[in-house]
Design a protein around this motif. Structure first.
Motif, PDB file in Angstrom:
ATOM      1  N   GLY A   1     -15.065  -6.151  -5.148  1.00  0.00           N
ATOM      2  CA  GLY A   1     -14.327  -5.192  -4.468  1.00  0.00           C
ATOM      3  C   GLY A   1     -14.680  -3.946  -4.647  1.00  0.00           C
ATOM      4  N   PHE A   2     -15.355  -3.552  -5.754  1.00  0.00           N
ATOM      5  CA  PHE A   2     -15.856  -2.189  -5.864  1.00  0.00           C
ATOM      6  C   PHE A   2     -17.400  -2.210  -5.924  1.00  0.00           C
ATOM      7  N   LEU A   3     -17.883  -3.502  -6.175  1.00  0.00           N
ATOM      8  CA  LEU A   3     -19.463  -3.539  -6.238  1.00  0.00           C
ATOM      9  C   LEU A   3     -20.295  -3.474  -4.806  1.00  0.00           C
ATOM     10  N   LEU A   4     -19.695  -4.280  -3.967  1.00  0.00           N
ATOM     11  CA  LEU A   4     -20.520  -4.178  -2.761  1.00  0.00           C
ATOM     12  C   LEU A   4     -20.299  -2.955  -2.035  1.00  0.00           C
ATOM     13  N   PRO A   5     -19.095  -2.138  -1.961  1.00  0.00           N
ATOM     14  CA  PRO A   5     -19.124  -0.989  -1.382  1.00  0.00           C
ATOM     15  C   PRO A   5     -19.917   0.198  -2.056  1.00  0.00           C
ATOM     16  N   ALA A   6     -20.249  -0.028  -3.416  1.00  0.00           N
ATOM     17  CA  ALA A   6     -21.107   0.897  -4.160  1.00  0.00           C
ATOM     18  C   ALA A   6     -22.479   0.588  -3.657  1.00  0.00           C
TER      19      ALA A   6
ATOM     20  N   THR B   1       0.920  -1.105  -0.085  1.00  0.00           N
ATOM     21  CA  THR B   1      -0.049  -0.117  -0.039  1.00  0.00           C
ATOM     22  C   THR B   1       0.775   1.191   0.137  1.00  0.00           C
ATOM     23  N   VAL B   2       0.516   2.369  -0.868  1.00  0.00           N
ATOM     24  CA  VAL B   2       1.017   3.551  -0.635  1.00  0.00           C
ATOM     25  C   VAL B   2      -0.014   4.503  -0.467  1.00  0.00           C
ATOM     26  N   GLY B   3       0.531   5.350   0.748  1.00  0.00           N
ATOM     27  CA  GLY B   3      -0.604   6.577   1.212  1.00  0.00           C
ATOM     28  C   GLY B   3      -0.726   6.408   2.569  1.00  0.00           C
ATOM     29  N   THR B   4      -1.482   7.355   2.964  1.00  0.00           N
ATOM     30  CA  THR B   4      -1.555   7.446   4.614  1.00  0.00           C
ATOM     31  C   THR B   4      -2.856   7.037   5.103  1.00  0.00           C
ATOM     32  N   ALA B   5      -2.711   6.648   6.375  1.00  0.00           N
ATOM     33  CA  ALA B   5      -3.937   6.166   7.243  1.00  0.00           C
ATOM     34  C   ALA B   5      -4.762   5.187   6.546  1.00  0.00           C
ATOM     35  N   VAL B   6      -3.959   4.057   5.941  1.00  0.00           N
ATOM     36  CA  VAL B   6      -4.659   2.955   5.261  1.00  0.00           C
ATOM     37  C   VAL B   6      -5.457   2.061   6.403  1.00  0.00           C
ATOM     38  N   PRO B   7      -6.680   1.987   6.268  1.00  0.00           N
ATOM     39  CA  PRO B   7      -7.588   1.054   6.997  1.00  0.00           C
ATOM     40  C   PRO B   7      -6.956  -0.606   7.133  1.00  0.00           C
ATOM     41  N   ASN B   8      -7.483  -1.044   8.087  1.00  0.00           N
ATOM     42  CA  ASN B   8      -6.849  -2.679   8.309  1.00  0.00           C
ATOM     43  C   ASN B   8      -7.844  -3.428   7.284  1.00  0.00           C
ATOM     44  N   PRO B   9      -7.377  -4.485   6.947  1.00  0.00           N
ATOM     45  CA  PRO B   9      -7.964  -5.606   6.057  1.00  0.00           C
ATOM     46  C   PRO B   9      -9.438  -6.014   6.907  1.00  0.00           C
ATOM     47  N   ILE B  10     -10.164  -6.456   5.932  1.00  0.00           N
ATOM     48  CA  ILE B  10     -11.339  -7.286   6.494  1.00  0.00           C
ATOM     49  C   ILE B  10     -11.316  -8.588   5.918  1.00  0.00           C
ATOM     50  N   LEU B  11     -10.852  -9.539   7.138  1.00  0.00           N
ATOM     51  CA  LEU B  11     -10.369 -10.902   6.891  1.00  0.00           C
ATOM     52  C   LEU B  11     -11.488 -12.036   6.863  1.00  0.00           C
TER      53      LEU B  11
ATOM     54  N   PRO C   1     -13.056 -13.790   2.154  1.00  0.00           N
ATOM     55  CA  PRO C   1     -12.826 -12.790   1.192  1.00  0.00           C
ATOM     56  C   PRO C   1     -11.148 -13.210   0.544  1.00  0.00           C
ATOM     57  N   SER C   2     -11.214 -12.794  -0.922  1.00  0.00           N
ATOM     58  CA  SER C   2     -10.057 -12.803  -1.660  1.00  0.00           C
ATOM     59  C   SER C   2      -9.027 -11.646  -0.946  1.00  0.00           C
ATOM     60  N   VAL C   3      -7.861 -11.654  -1.268  1.00  0.00           N
ATOM     61  CA  VAL C   3      -6.881 -10.705  -0.901  1.00  0.00           C
ATOM     62  C   VAL C   3      -7.249  -9.302  -0.983  1.00  0.00           C
ATOM     63  N   ILE C   4      -7.632  -9.303  -2.424  1.00  0.00           N
ATOM     64  CA  ILE C   4      -7.813  -7.630  -2.997  1.00  0.00           C
ATOM     65  C   ILE C   4      -9.254  -7.448  -2.228  1.00  0.00           C
ATOM     66  N   GLN C   5     -10.122  -8.187  -1.981  1.00  0.00           N
ATOM     67  CA  GLN C   5     -11.284  -7.602  -1.383  1.00  0.00           C
ATOM     68  C   GLN C   5     -10.976  -7.458   0.171  1.00  0.00           C
ATOM     69  N   SER C   6     -10.179  -8.299   0.800  1.00  0.00           N
ATOM     70  CA  SER C   6      -9.986  -7.849   2.198  1.00  0.00           C
ATOM     71  C   SER C   6      -9.149  -6.547   2.188  1.00  0.00           C
ATOM     72  N   GLN C   7      -8.633  -5.885   1.156  1.00  0.00           N
ATOM     73  CA  GLN C   7      -7.943  -4.521   1.473  1.00  0.00           C
ATOM     74  C   GLN C   7      -9.025  -3.368   1.036  1.00  0.00           C
ATOM     75  N   SER C   8      -9.529  -3.950  -0.192  1.00  0.00           N
ATOM     76  CA  SER C   8     -10.074  -2.945  -0.872  1.00  0.00           C
ATOM     77  C   SER C   8     -11.681  -2.588  -0.316  1.00  0.00           C
ATOM     78  N   TRP C   9     -11.991  -3.282   0.170  1.00  0.00           N
ATOM     79  CA  TRP C   9     -13.482  -2.953   0.894  1.00  0.00           C
ATOM     80  C   TRP C   9     -13.270  -2.083   2.092  1.00  0.00           C
ATOM     81  N   PRO C  10     -12.613  -2.307   3.064  1.00  0.00           N
ATOM     82  CA  PRO C  10     -12.491  -1.074   4.014  1.00  0.00           C
ATOM     83  C   PRO C  10     -11.992   0.305   3.533  1.00  0.00           C
ATOM     84  N   LEU C  11     -11.107   0.229   2.325  1.00  0.00           N
ATOM     85  CA  LEU C  11     -10.818   1.442   1.793  1.00  0.00           C
ATOM     86  C   LEU C  11     -12.079   2.000   1.236  1.00  0.00           C
ATOM     87  N   ALA C  12     -12.637   1.340   0.296  1.00  0.00           N
ATOM     88  CA  ALA C  12     -13.816   1.793  -0.612  1.00  0.00           C
ATOM     89  C   ALA C  12     -14.930   2.344   0.342  1.00  0.00           C
ATOM     90  N   LEU C  13     -15.091   1.357   1.634  1.00  0.00           N
ATOM     91  CA  LEU C  13     -16.136   1.733   2.521  1.00  0.00           C
ATOM     92  C   LEU C  13     -15.844   3.112   3.138  1.00  0.00           C
TER      93      LEU C  13
END
Length: 499
Positions: free
Chosen positions: A79-84, A17-27, A49-61
């Motif tokens: 990874g992007f539909l459910l947060p949508a 990950t590159v950026g600040t305040a990255v949320p923890n993954p959803i496992l 959850p798949s690896v990308i879902q684990s990290q993208s869900w909390p970010l998108a949410l």
């Protein structure tokens, strides 16, 4: 999770990950704030959850902008539909209902196939939220149905850039309400020349939005797009930050001459007749020519079809459906199928024509070995491909694959004496003669027959009519192997393409 636990998980899962305040993954699915019925449906289909879902869900949410890179088949669509869905639920006033004026979420995709696959996933998981969607993509005969979808006031709009631009120009929809924007396979959209359309579309959307971009590679064009339209975004990468191939793919590179490729392909397919195989050709014309000749050489014993931009939407849908159902064993395709092709059990990808850049090579072979499975890629590499030797060698090395001696030699010796002129002649497809020798393959009489492959499965045209009793293809409940010669009765006589 503690910071140490998060770092351990990311290191083990190859998450950068590159950026600040990255949320923890959803496992675990239970940790996600999705509808209870959605959680149940997820558990019925996946163990976790798949690896990308684990990290993208909390970010998108969280509402943050995000740029993510992950392999095809990794679960990125959800990874992007459910947060949508959650975004729409939280941004629609509870008592006022959905306010008209346009959708709230926009998902841009490069091809109609990918757009339709996203819509299928949306339909599967959105019922608990009561969310409607519309899917816009190019092609003849579908504009009326797409207009009807827009009239039902969808909250989610899934579209290819060109068709969406057409609907916006005719004022059939508006982007004034969009607050959740997804650019899926952004690198592919830019490769296909959609940058102007994308910028025109994004400029019509309020800057008070959340933007998510998914891109397998990170070329300068994608980086420029991120700088122009994203704010304080977090970049998430699964695996190497550099271009790399799936290590579960066994890559075989066969150095050969152009006129050896057809026989090599024939031998491989006849020795693996039950293997689900995707064969890539560089042009639509060559796709048709090679498909036709292999059909003749294998005497129709292997069910096969061609897939490219000249096919009608109905033809493409039928071919993809039957490829998934194992009715078709071999599909010859141009790069229209290289990205977003949702066929999970392809065993072999063959690069009949090596692509013009290494990014496309990685995208092509990524059609196999999906969701943790094993697969193989076979590439025919000629002297004309010498400019790709260095990049190919790097991809092979990173994936722990051996670099063939011939490829290593070409890295320092791009021009083999006396070969370029002869290969240039062999590869000349602008004339009417068969580039492999023998009879011309295309003329006004037989090219029409073969281009109709996909429309009507009643023995002369493979495609729309799936219930004909006069065909080897006897409908969805009574299938037999399709004989390609029934499509081309004028070609049943002995034909030697090398003659």
């Amino acid at each position: 999770m503690s910071a140490q636990e998060v770092n351990t998980w990311r290191s083990k899962s190859e998450v950068t990950t590159v950026g600040t305040a990255v949320p923890n993954p959803i496992l675990k699915f239970e940790q996600a704030p999705f509808h209870a019925n959605t959680i149940t449906l997820l558990k019925q289909n996946f163990s976790s959850p798949s690896v990308i879902q684990s990290q993208s869900w909390p970010l998108a949410l969280s509402g943050r902008d995000m740029v993510a890179s992950a392999a095809t088949g990794s679960g990125k669509t959800l990874g992007f539909l459910l947060p949508a869905f959650e975004h729409i639920k939280n941004n629609t006033p509870a008592n006022s209902g959905y306010r008209r004026g346009g959708p709230l979420a926009l998902i841009l995709a490069p091809t109609r196939e990918l757009a339709q696959q996203i819509q299928a996933e949306c339909n599967k998981f959105s019922s608990s939220y009561g969310i409607r969607n519309a899917c816009l993509f190019g092609g003849q005969g579908n504009r009326y149905e797409q207009t009807a979808q827009l009239s039902r006031d969808p909250q989610i709009l899934i579209a290819t850039p060109g068709r969406l631009s057409d609907f916006l120009a005719s004022r059939k929809t508006s982007l004034s309400n969009i607050s959740y924007l997804v650019l899926d396979e952004a690198d592919r959209m830019l490769e296909m020349g959609f940058e102007e359309h994308i910028r025109e579309i994004v400029n019509q959307i309020s800057t008070d939005r959340q933007t998510l971009m998914w891109s397998a590679t990170w070329p300068k064009s994608v980086e420029s797009l991120a700088k122009d339209y994203f704010k304080d975004y977090i970049r998430v990468n699964i695996g190497s930050m550099e271009l790399s191939a799936n290590p579960n793919i066994k890559q075989n590179v066969l150095y050969c001459s152009t006129n050896e490729k057809l026989k090599m392909l024939q031998d491989h397919l006849l020795s693996h007749p039950n293997s689900k195989t995707l064969v890539f050709c560089q042009t639509k014309r060559n796709c048709e020519e090679v498909g036709l000749q292999i059909g003749q050489l294998t005497r129709g014993t292997i069910p096969m079809a061609t897939l490219h931009g000249d096919k009608t939407q109905q033809q493409r849908n039928n071919i993809l459906e039957d490829f998934r159902a194992n009715i078709l064993k071999v599909v010859f395709a141009t790069d229209v199928a290289a990205r977003g092709l949702d066929v999970s059990d392809i065993e072999t990808v063959i690069n009949y024509d090596f692509p013009s850049n290494i990014e496309t090579y990685v995208h092509r072979i990524g059609r196999t070995a999906r969701a943790g499975k094993k697969g193989q890629a076979i590439s025919y590499f000629t002297d004309q491909d010498a400019s790709q030797a260095k990049d190919l060698a790097e991809v092979l090395k990173k994936a722990g694959q051996p670099v063939p001696e011939a490829i290593a030699n070409l890295m320092t010796q791009k021009n083999r004496s006396g070969s370029n002129n002869s290969r240039s002649q062999n590869n000349n497809r602008s004339g009417s003669s068969n580039p492999y020798g023998g009879k011309p393959l295309f003329n006004a009489n037989n090219s029409t027959n073969y281009s109709n492959y996909g429309n009507n499965r009643n023995s002369s045209n493979y495609g729309n009519n799936r219930n004909s009793s006069n065909s080897n293809y006897r409908g969805r409940d009574n299938r037999t192997s399709h004989n390609i010669f029934d499509d081309f009765p004028d070609l049943k006589s002995d034909f030697n393409p090398f003659r």
